[in-house]
Design an enzyme around this catalytic site. Structure first.
Site, mmCIF file in Angstrom:
data_model
loop_
_atom_site.group_PDB
_atom_site.id
_atom_site.type_symbol
_atom_site.label_atom_id
_atom_site.label_comp_id
_atom_site.label_asym_id
_atom_site.label_seq_id
_atom_site.Cartn_x
_atom_site.Cartn_y
_atom_site.Cartn_z
ATOM 1 C CG PHE A 3 2.910 -9.320 2.914
ATOM 2 C CD1 PHE A 3 2.329 -10.570 2.993
ATOM 3 C CD2 PHE A 3 2.117 -8.250 2.540
ATOM 4 C CE1 PHE A 3 0.981 -10.756 2.697
ATOM 5 C CE2 PHE A 3 0.772 -8.422 2.249
ATOM 6 C CZ PHE A 3 0.209 -9.683 2.329
ATOM 7 C CG ASP A 5 7.753 -2.634 3.321
ATOM 8 O OD1 ASP A 5 7.187 -2.279 4.372
ATOM 9 O OD2 ASP A 5 7.255 -3.456 2.522
ATOM 10 C CG HIS A 64 7.285 -6.655 9.259
ATOM 11 N ND1 HIS A 64 7.847 -7.810 8.763
ATOM 12 C CD2 HIS A 64 6.094 -6.532 8.620
ATOM 13 C CE1 HIS A 64 7.061 -8.362 7.875
ATOM 14 N NE2 HIS A 64 5.983 -7.599 7.752
ATOM 15 C CD GLN A 103 -2.701 -6.705 9.059
ATOM 16 O OE1 GLN A 103 -1.528 -6.673 9.370
ATOM 17 N NE2 GLN A 103 -3.520 -7.689 9.417
ATOM 18 C CE LYS A 134 2.229 -5.664 8.973
ATOM 19 N NZ LYS A 134 1.011 -6.058 8.323
ATOM 20 N NE ARG A 163 -8.994 18.717 -2.730
ATOM 21 C CZ ARG A 163 -9.811 17.655 -2.805
ATOM 22 N NH1 ARG A 163 -9.384 16.446 -2.474
ATOM 23 N NH2 ARG A 163 -11.052 17.796 -3.196
ATOM 24 C CE1 TYR A 195 -14.092 19.957 -4.903
ATOM 25 C CE2 TYR A 195 -14.729 21.995 -3.829
ATOM 26 C CZ TYR A 195 -14.844 20.613 -3.965
ATOM 27 O OH TYR A 195 -15.694 19.897 -3.165
ATOM 28 N NE ARG A 239 -9.608 12.382 1.432
ATOM 29 C CZ ARG A 239 -10.141 12.569 0.223
ATOM 30 N NH1 ARG A 239 -9.460 13.189 -0.717
ATOM 31 N NH2 ARG A 239 -11.360 12.168 -0.039
#
Ligand SMILES: Cc1ncc(COP(=O)(O)O)c(C=O)c1O
Length: 419
Positions: free
Chosen positions: A104, A175, A178, A201, A204, A233, A240, A250
């Site tokens: 892809f 990757d 799949h 996604q 999948k 972070r 902070y 996230r």
């Protein structure tokens, strides 16, 4: 009178094959309700001491362990997972990363999105996976990494790829968009190189609508990826205090709730797909003009997103093309398509060099992608590859037999497809 449905004959298969995707149940609802009532809808709602209550953290730990990896970092989607991994691996502007022509497009665009350059190479026609010989031939002084894509869930030749990487001092980013659950040489994928990236996604085999996760065995890469996905972070440091320029990638607690519920059914579905695919493969071997992609030694369980097999043009009457065969099979009630077997470098973004705001160092330019030729990939796209959705393989063995009967029927009456 015509026999084939495409010519007006009756259809071979008159019912839907496999199962509708996605599959869900009460567990998704229960977990989503738990998130709603917790009042903590993101991982940051939990202190480090409470972190085991976070569904994102639980998903990271359970999925990493399942895939035989030490660390997991859950993110927004598979494209940003790749970008985050590339940053954690230390990519710099103008670096080159080698990717296969069959994938892809996001595998390659993730590289451009971090100001690096995808070098696109051909695949091995026996497996449809990136060719180690083509990788070796593409290495230049600017190459920093290899991105094998376990395309359609089939494993790349990781021994050969890791050996090339070691010889040339390159990173390996798998990757695995799949390849959740595929078992190769006794292990799952994702931590066979330096890092692995997964998409969740909706299409999948493990999904929460949109989502992604990174895996690694390397603690340093895990810390960097955590930081790059969390605005810079660092684990164990004040909330902070920020250590690098980084985005917010996230995963939410909602996504993790659905991912965890889906994960509870994953193994059963993976085994069903693999058993059905084996039955289909056995059947294909007995039909002239078609063939499965044979499993490499060590491929114990193939959990595919697309299932690929072959149309052998030379074994059909002249004039019967792969495209005509696929149309005829579709008319018989067996949906098949080309997946993304399309060579990625033929997309307008490469041909017209629409690279957006990317900045490469002065004097460094990407290749002229309009001149790239990957003969195996182009041939497979043009005349050989046939692709099917994983959800077709979630039914019973009778579905495989019905599909094989349909292929046999098209073969037997191939003369009706001429002219
Ligand atoms: C091989 C491959 N890599 C990366 C991605 C990107 O994943 P996402 O759609 O979650 O961003 C996909 C998505 O289909 C993919 O197929």
């Amino acid at each position: 009178m015509a026999h084939l449905a495409i010519k007006g004959g009756s259809k071979a298969v008159n019912r839907p094959l496999g199962k509708a995707w996605p599959i869900y149940g009460d567990l998704e609802k229960r977990y989503l309700d738990e998130v709603l009532n917790s009042g903590k809808w993101w991982r940051g709602g939990y202190s480090e001491a409470e972190s085991s209550q976070s569904k994102v953290v639980r998903f990271e730990q359970e999925f990493a362990a399942y895939q035989d990896a030490r660390f997991g970092i859950a993110v927004t989607n598979g494209t940003q997972a790749l970008e985050c991994a590339l940053k954690a691996l230390g990519i710099k502007a103008g670096d080159e990363v080698i990717v296969p022509a069959v994938t892809f497009v996001a595998s390659a665009t993730a590289i451009i999105l971090v100001n690096a350059i995808p070098i696109i190479v051909d695949i091995d026609p026996a497996t449809y996976q990136i060719s180690p010989a083509a990788i070796e031939a593409a290495i230049t002084p600017r190459t920093v990494g290899i991105m094998p894509v376990h395309y359609a869930g089939y494993p790349c030749d990781m021994d050969a790829i890791n050996a090339i990487a070691k010889k040339h001092g390159l990173f390996v980013l798998e990757d695995c968009a799949h390849a959740h659950g595929t078992i190769y040489q006794g292990k799952k994928l994702g931590a066979r190189g330096d890092m692995g990236s997964f998409s969740l996604q909706m299409g999948k085999t493990l999904t929460c609508g949109e989502g992604g996760i990174l895996l690694t065995d390397n603690e340093e890469f895990a810390k960097k990826a955590f930081s790059f996905h969390h605005i810079g972070r660092m684990p164990g440091r004040p909330f902070y205090e920020f250590h690098m320029v980084a985005s917010n990638l996230r995963m939410t607690e909602w996504q993790a709730a659905v991912a965890l519920a889906q994960f509870s059914r994953f193994d059963e579905q993976a085994n069903a797909r693999d058993a059905n695919a084996r039955r289909f493969e056995d059947g294909l071997r007995g039909i002239p003009g078609v063939a499965p992609i044979e499993r490499v030694p060590g491929l114990e369980r193939w959990v595919f997103y697309f299932y690929h097999w072959r149309f052998l043009k030379d074994e059909w009457p002249e004039g019967v093309t792969r495209d005509r065969f696929m149309e005829a099979l579709g008319a018989e009630g067996v949906p098949c398509h080309l997946g993304h077997l399309h060579p990625i470098y033929q997309n307008p973004l490469f041909l017209e060099r629409n690279f957006g705001p990317v900045v490469w160092p002065q004097g460094i330019e990407p290749p002229d992608y309009s001149k790239i030729q990957c003969p195996q990939c182009e041939r497979i796209f043009r005349e050989e590859g046939v692709s099917m959705s994983h959800s077709i393989f979630l039914g019973g063995p009778e579905d495989m037999d019905a599909m094989l009967d349909a292929v046999c029927k098209v073969r037997e009456h191939a003369d009706e497809l001429i002219g």
